[in-house]
Design an enzyme around this catalytic site. Structure first.
Site, PDB file in Angstrom:
ATOM      1  N   ASP A 126      23.840  43.368  40.864  1.00 15.28           N
ATOM      2  CA  ASP A 126      24.639  44.307  40.082  1.00 15.28           C
ATOM      3  C   ASP A 126      24.137  45.734  40.264  1.00 15.28           C
ATOM      4  O   ASP A 126      22.931  46.000  40.163  1.00 15.28           O
ATOM      5  CB  ASP A 126      24.573  43.916  38.611  1.00 15.28           C
ATOM      6  CG  ASP A 126      25.295  44.902  37.715  1.00 15.28           C
ATOM      7  OD1 ASP A 126      26.510  45.060  37.888  1.00 15.28           O
ATOM      8  OD2 ASP A 126      24.641  45.535  36.870  1.00 15.28           O
ATOM      9  N   ASP A 149      37.373  48.362  41.777  1.00 15.66           N
ATOM     10  CA  ASP A 149      38.439  47.580  41.145  1.00 15.66           C
ATOM     11  C   ASP A 149      39.163  48.434  40.111  1.00 15.66           C
ATOM     12  O   ASP A 149      38.543  48.937  39.176  1.00 15.66           O
ATOM     13  CB  ASP A 149      37.827  46.347  40.473  1.00 15.66           C
ATOM     14  CG  ASP A 149      38.883  45.319  40.080  1.00 15.66           C
ATOM     15  OD1 ASP A 149      40.014  45.730  39.741  1.00 15.66           O
ATOM     16  OD2 ASP A 149      38.577  44.118  40.102  1.00 15.66           O
ATOM     17  N   ARG A 223      40.346  48.097  54.600  1.00 15.86           N
ATOM     18  CA  ARG A 223      41.511  47.221  54.471  1.00 15.86           C
ATOM     19  C   ARG A 223      42.177  47.405  53.114  1.00 15.86           C
ATOM     20  O   ARG A 223      43.390  47.260  52.988  1.00 15.86           O
ATOM     21  CB  ARG A 223      41.122  45.763  54.696  1.00 15.86           C
ATOM     22  CG  ARG A 223      40.208  45.144  53.661  1.00 15.86           C
ATOM     23  CD  ARG A 223      39.808  43.736  54.085  1.00 15.86           C
ATOM     24  NE  ARG A 223      38.898  43.112  53.142  1.00 15.86           N
ATOM     25  CZ  ARG A 223      39.289  42.333  52.147  1.00 15.86           C
ATOM     26  NH1 ARG A 223      40.583  42.105  51.956  1.00 15.86           N
ATOM     27  NH2 ARG A 223      38.406  41.772  51.339  1.00 15.86           N
TER      28      ARG A 223
END
EC number: 2.1.1.33
Length: 243
Positions: A126, A149, A223
């Site tokens: 993390d 995210d 990507r």
């Protein structure tokens, strides 16, 4: 006086006890995902060369890399394409990558071995834990966070990485004169980044208040970026200087 072991670890006056380690609350889950046989072999063969095991003690990064060079950290490197590209094209830097998704780590390990890289080290852990417990304040010249995210549902925005406390942590780890570079293809996440970073002491937007910069030549198109562009998303590149 600080004592350093041979692998660049600063020995703390009193290490955590086993019970203290058990009581620590982790803010993440290591994501196993689907391993290919090649990615599994990469961990077996190449982790000793490129991997850094989290131990919760501050490290001397010059000792870890065996040289004194500018240090660049990429948080959440995904499949490793951007980090590998940077290591190939900017060999004067030392690179640290952090990622919790194991197949992505395995893929990058294979790539680094293929390239014969010597100046990259990886954490499978993390980022908040690594930054808090293993990176000395002011040790980094640059931090890169590409396409974190977006947690696009409003009720999940609190899970986004770029929050005031995390931004303050990044400022602590950057040297004065260093920089923070981020990219996102979600408009409301770009707005949140501006809101958080413009309000964080020690950071100044190089492009002016709520400004953005063209994609720098050190960042390869990922990507995730291509996927976003196929969906009609634009990309925001934010560059902040540590002052």
């Amino acid at each position: 006086m600080n004592l350093l072991s041979s692998d660049g670890v600063q020995v703390l006056p009193r290490p955590f006890t086993l019970n203290e380690r058990r009581r620590e609350v982790r803010s993440f889950v290591l994501r196993q995902g689907h391993f290919t046989p090649a990615q599994k072999r990469a961990f077996d063969h190449y982790w000793p060369r490129f991997g850094v095991d989290f131990i919760g003690q501050l490290r001397d990064l010059d000792v870890l890399f065996g040289r004194s060079a500018p240090k660049v950290l990429e948080v959440g490197f995904g499949n490793g394409a951007a980090l590998r590209f940077a290591a190939q094209h900017e060999p004067r830097y030392d690179y640290i990558g952090i990622e919790v998704y194991a197949p992505g780590v395995g893929r990058l390990l294979n790539g680094l071995a293929e390239d014969g890289s010597r100046h990259v080290r990886l954490y499978h852990y993390d980022a908040v834990e690594v930054l808090n417990k293993e990176i000395v304040d002011g040790a980094l010249d640059e931090i890169r966070i590409y396409f974190p995210d977006p947690w696009h549902k409003k009720r999940h925005h609190k899970r986004r990485l770029i929050q005031p406390l995390f931004a303050t942590l990044l400022v602590r780890k950057l040297r004065v004169g260093g920089c923070l570079h981020m990219a996102t293809d979600w408009a409301d996440y770009a707005e949140q980044m501006w809101d958080v970073l413009d309000a964080t002491p020690g950071l100044v937007n190089r492009a002016g208040l709520r400004g953005q910069v063209p994609c720098p030549d050190w960042r390869v198109q990922t990507r995730f970026e291509r996927r976003g562009q196929n969906l009609g998303h634009r990309v925001w590149n934010l560059l902040y200087d540590r002052v």
